[in-house]
Design an enzyme around this catalytic site. Structure first.
Site, PDB file in Angstrom:
ATOM      1  CD  GLU A  63      -2.968  -1.262   2.177  1.00  0.00           C
ATOM      2  OE1 GLU A  63      -4.170  -1.416   1.949  1.00  0.00           O
ATOM      3  OE2 GLU A  63      -2.488  -1.221   3.333  1.00  0.00           O
ATOM      4  CD  GLU A  96      -3.565  -7.050   3.371  1.00  0.00           C
ATOM      5  OE1 GLU A  96      -4.666  -6.558   3.733  1.00  0.00           O
ATOM      6  OE2 GLU A  96      -2.482  -6.443   3.443  1.00  0.00           O
TER       7      GLU A  96
END
Length: 953
Positions: free
Chosen positions: A414, A484
């Site tokens: 991220e 994820e």
């Protein structure tokens, strides 16, 4: 003229540091001398980076009034300051590379003597394995340099400064630095020297950097070994008869390394001055045919994301704790770890090599907070920061390159996109072309070798699997990995079995990694476990830090039990003909010769014999139909078979008899619950007697059943919302928890319309609805009895416009806590909800009321048992038609809902029992998707029954 020349300019310097040695391979031991500098250090904490001068670093400085702390450790977990938790917001103004003047700074001091046998010749290296977030180092008053990169190793040459005795090591650690902008990783901000500090002797001619290349040819069965070394020497592997010079390849027959069969060969790299043990695993990783393959076989990752965590010590983990993690993973069929979001302690990778886990090794990089300004000024797209990014990539790759368990490098997490990430990918591809590169944020897959996603819903995953997702031509040719998915926050995650079905159906789907391994609760004397906001943080993200498959004390949650069942490597289910089971090998590499199988039957939940079952040693992907032993005479009872796959011998991670997989099936179905009718209600003043029960004549509510006091029996639709019910604020689709509360389902009102005693029944007509709303539930309770047993039939008809599903649908009542402790039942054994039922093993079970509670760090709905035929508690036996969910707790659902921590809950004098016809699904919406539509509990007409009697009747 300037009145201030800061001595802390390095803190805001975007450069990675100065004075450190180039990164190199890390090895656990050698025959060279070493000295651990872990232990008790002196500490002084200042409020700002420049509050004190560097006089403390000089020998003879008086530290008599300083505190003492343990290194490795975090000073804020040792009574000096407080931790801070944010998910992605920076806890300081976003103005890169600047940080606040309020910058807690810990001056650490350690005195040490060299051992008496410390060699005179050679050099020495001082190594730090992890310091958050910026360190400046002195030895004996001489400054060595400074560094950033909290979860990465840094070394200094110090041989010329060492003394036989009285050495003074000084380290100034700043909580905030320019490096903090690269470490916004959804975890506690915890400054300190939290990994090992070691002094390494470097003899003349000692080993420098080295790279073990150990490939495997799955066609010929041969392994090729070449060890490149900065310092020439020889490589020996006695078991393979290998004795070659460094840089020289040798090919020999070997057994390959895989996560299922982690075969390691012991070797030695010997140079003129040092012997370094090697643990060599032969394996080849390749991107072929659009798939990640190891040794020619496509992988299916059954993985977890793992932050490093200990509830008392934070990220300062000891070897036993790391081993406990690995053993728990192996025992729950997990085969892969993504080291979110930084390289782990190096000893963890040694354990992955030894026990067998695939590893995606992730760089110490995340700049998630820049999303708040649409990624403007993001360091990964600013050329000034590229040297720091490359330094982080190099320190990861060079440290960990010799681990066979590491099959993929990850650029970070991220951090948006930009030229810095491209530079990192190019450097890694050039340095280690034998491993693919991963990064989830690269949606076009320009720099990466896999298409990686977070939390896509099931339907989108299937579209991608079928090639209907579009994207660049390169992306369409790459495998999908969910780096994820299935957010394990609180009760859940739900939908795991549905994801796994997709993974096993479509080749392009190569599995994923559940978020995450462990709750990051901090031990707290009043709160039990603390989470964000419990330390007075200005900004925080609450209990979002508690989103693991383990509770903080490393007790497995129901979510881990469910995941272990869903991903089990052997599928056991009903065969094609009666009396057979179908056994399928879902391993990627191993056959089933290491397992033994046992079959058992049960009648009405009672065991009725166990037998060995002969199953052929099936290869990966193979199946066989196996004949079951004859079922025993059921004598009219419900009959199930259970087949278990057990370890046939001791392995490194579990002993013989450990259950690897199990399956269950029904031979004879349950008989209908006998009707309880014939007796007539008798009115006597303010009571009504019907069979074994006494009712309030005015309200129709039962007072006693078979002499047991029952209070407040009525329809119940509320549950204390789970973290997944609440959802995440950024999600645009339906988040049930807030809508339930907005509708008022937590404050339903019960209007009594009629109490009727016509014929053989006592009928109570009600309407259940929230204040201020039109929608409601027309509810009828019909009681009948045969004189000894009491039957309740509940009919529910929704009225009005229902725009949200119900949390639950059933009845709730209270029993005297003093006589309600032991609970026994026939049904599913562990916590289960509609989309978390895979691990619910049918049988007879017993537990105390306290044991039925699941200790989620933030209290919420928990503890339901599924597929229950009957339950006995408090002097009552309750049978259901159809099967039902039950839960029993020493507080109400409303009290559970109001609690922030477990310590807010105090048992009362009543045990509250829920008998539920249906439950709403769990899903993963605390960060991922909600429940699949088939797990929604939409209001619709329903009828269900319970029969109450005395246990044993």
């Amino acid at each position: 003229m300037s009145l201030r020349t800061p001595a802390d300019g390095h803190v805001e310097d975007v450069a990675p540091g100065r004075g450190t040695l180039p990164p190199r391979a890390r090895y656990a031991s050698s025959d060279a001398a070493s000295l651990s500098l872990n232990g008790r250090w002196r500490l002084r904490v200042s409020a700002t980076a420049d509050a004190e001068d560097d006089a403390f670093a000089r020998p003879g400085h008086d530290t008599g009034d300083w505190a003492e702390v343990t290194v490795p450790g975090h000073w804020v977990l040792q009574g000096h300051g407080a931790p801070i938790y944010t998910n992605h917001l920076y806890p300081f103004p976003v103005d890169p590379p600047h940080v606040p003047t309020e910058n807690p700074t810990g001056d650490h001091l350690r005195h040490f003597d060299l051992p008496g046998d410390w060699p005179d010749a050679g050099d020495a290296v001082l190594r730090f394995d992890g310091v958050e977030s910026c360190a400046r180092v002195w030895l004996n008053g001489t400054e060595l340099g400074d560094f950033k990169g909290s979860r990465l190793p840094h070394e200094f040459a110090v041989g010329h400064l060492l003394r036989p005795a009285g050495n003074v090591l000084a380290v100034r650690v700043h909580q905030w630095s320019a490096g903090s902008y690269l470490e916004d990783q959804d975890q506690w901000w915890l400054p300190g020297i939290f990994r090992d500090v070691t002094l390494l002797h470097r003899p003349p001619g000692s080993v420098g950097d080295f790279f073990v290349h150990a490939s495997y040819d799955h066609v010929t069965g041969a392994g090729t070994l070449r060890v490149d070394s900065d310092v020439p020497g020889r490589v020996t592997v006695p078991e393979l008869g290998v004795d070659v010079a460094t840089g020289e390849p040798v090919t020999v027959p070997v057994a390959p390394w895989t996560a299922e069969t982690p075969r390691l060969y012991d070797g030695v790299l010997a140079t003129a001055g040092e012997r370094v043990p090697l643990r060599i695993g032969f394996r080849t990783v390749a991107l072929e045919d659009g798939l990640i393959k190891v040794n020619g076989t496509p992988l299916l990752f059954k993985g977890v994301n793992r932050h490093e965590w200990h509830p008392r010590h934070g990220r300062a983990l000891d070897l036993d704790t790391m081993r406990e993690d690995v053993l728990l993973m192996k025992r729950h069929n997990i085969n892969a770890v993504r080291t979110s979001h930084y390289p782990p302690h190096p000893a963890f990778l040694d354990l992955c090599d030894e026990y067998g886990l695939w590893v995606i090794d992730e760089c110490d990089l995340e700049t998630h907070g820049f999303v708040e300004q649409d990624w403007r000024d993001n360091p990964v797209d600013d050329a000034r920061w590229t040297p720091a990014l490359l330094d982080r990539a190099a320190r990861m790759v060079e440290r960990d390159k010799n681990h066979p368990s590491v099959v993929m490098w990850s650029l970070g997490n991220e951090a948006g996109t930009g030229r810095g990430l491209t530079a990192m990918a190019d450097w890694i591809h050039d340095r280690d072309p034998a491993r693919p590169v991963h990064y989830e944020g690269d949606l076009d897959c320009r720099d990466t070798d896999v298409y990686s996603r977070m939390y896509p819903p099931h339907a989108e995953v299937e579209r991608i699997a079928r090639g209907l997702d579009g994207g660049t031509r390169r992306r369409r040719r790459l495998p999908l990995i969910l780096c994820e998915y299935a957010h394990a926050m609180g009760n859940g995650p739900g939908g795991l079995a549905d994801y796994q079905e997709l993974f096993e159906t479509y080749d392009r789907l190569q599995g994923g990694f559940v978020w995450e391994w462990i709750d990051h609760g901090i031990e707290h004397p009043e709160l039990g476990y603390a989470y964000g906001g419990d330390f007075g943080e200005e900004l925080h993200d609450g209990n979002f830090v508690c989103d693991g498959l383990l509770f903080p004390d490393r007790t497995p949650s129901p979510g881990l039990t469910e995941y272990g069942k869903v991903i089990e490597p052997v599928r056991i289910g009903p065969g094609g003909t009666d009396g057979t089971v179908r056994v399928t090998n879902r391993y990627d590499f191993a056959d089933l010769s290491h397992l033994e199988f046992e079959a058992s039957h049960q009648i009405d939940g009672r065991p009725a014999g166990t037998h060995r079952l002969t199953v052929p040693p099936l290869g990966p992907g193979e199946s066989a139909e196996v004949k079951l032993p004859p079922a025993p005479d059921d004598e009219g009872g419900e009959v199930q078979w259970t087949v278990r796959a057990l370890l046939a011998g001791d392995l490194s991670w579990a002993g013989r008899g450990h259950t690897v997989a199990w399956g269950q099936g029904t031979v004879v179905r349950r008989a209908p619950v006998a009707a309880a009718a014939g007796a007539r209600p008798a009115v006597d003043g303010d009571t009504v007697t019907l069979g074994p029960a006494v009712f309030d004549a005015r309200t129709g509510a039962p007072r006693t059943v078979a002499g047991v006091r029952v209070r407040d029996l009525r329809l119940d639709v509320w549950r204390a919302p789970t973290d997944n019910d609440h959802g995440a604020h950024w999600q645009s689709d339906v988040r049930c928890g807030p809508h339930w509360r907005e509708l008022g389902l937590h404050r339903m009102r019960h209007r009594l319309d009629a109490v009727e005693t016509d014929g053989e029944a006592l009928t109570v007509r009600t309407r259940v609805a929230p204040a201020g709303r039109e929608a409601g539930l027309r509810t009828v309770y019909r009681w009948t009895s045969d004189g000894e047993r009491l039957r309740l039939t509940v009919s529910v008809v929704p009225e009005g416009d229902w725009t949200v599903p119900l949390p639950r649908l059933g009845v709730r009542f209270g029993l005297d806590a003093a006589s309600t402790d032991a609970v026994s039942w026939f049904g599913g054994g562990g916590e289960a909800y509609p989309d978390t039922q895979a691990a619910s093993l049918l049988g007879r079970w017993e537990a105390g009321v306290a044991e039925l509670q699941t200790p989620y760090v933030r209290p919420q709905e928990n503890g339901a048992r599924a597929d229950v035929r009957w339950v006995e508690l408090g002097g009552l036996r309750i049978e259901g038609e159809p099967e039902f969910w039950f839960s029993a707790r020493p507080w109400t659902n409303e009290q559970l809902d109001a609690a922030r921590h477990r310590t807010d809950l105090t048992p009362g004098d009543t045990v509250w029992v829920n008998l539920d016809h249906r439950q709403h699904g769990i899903g993963s919406q605390s960060c991922g998707p909600g429940p699949l539509p088939r797990y929604f509990l939409w209001p619709e007409p329903a009828e269900f029954s319970f029969v109450f009697s005395v246990p044993g009747d």
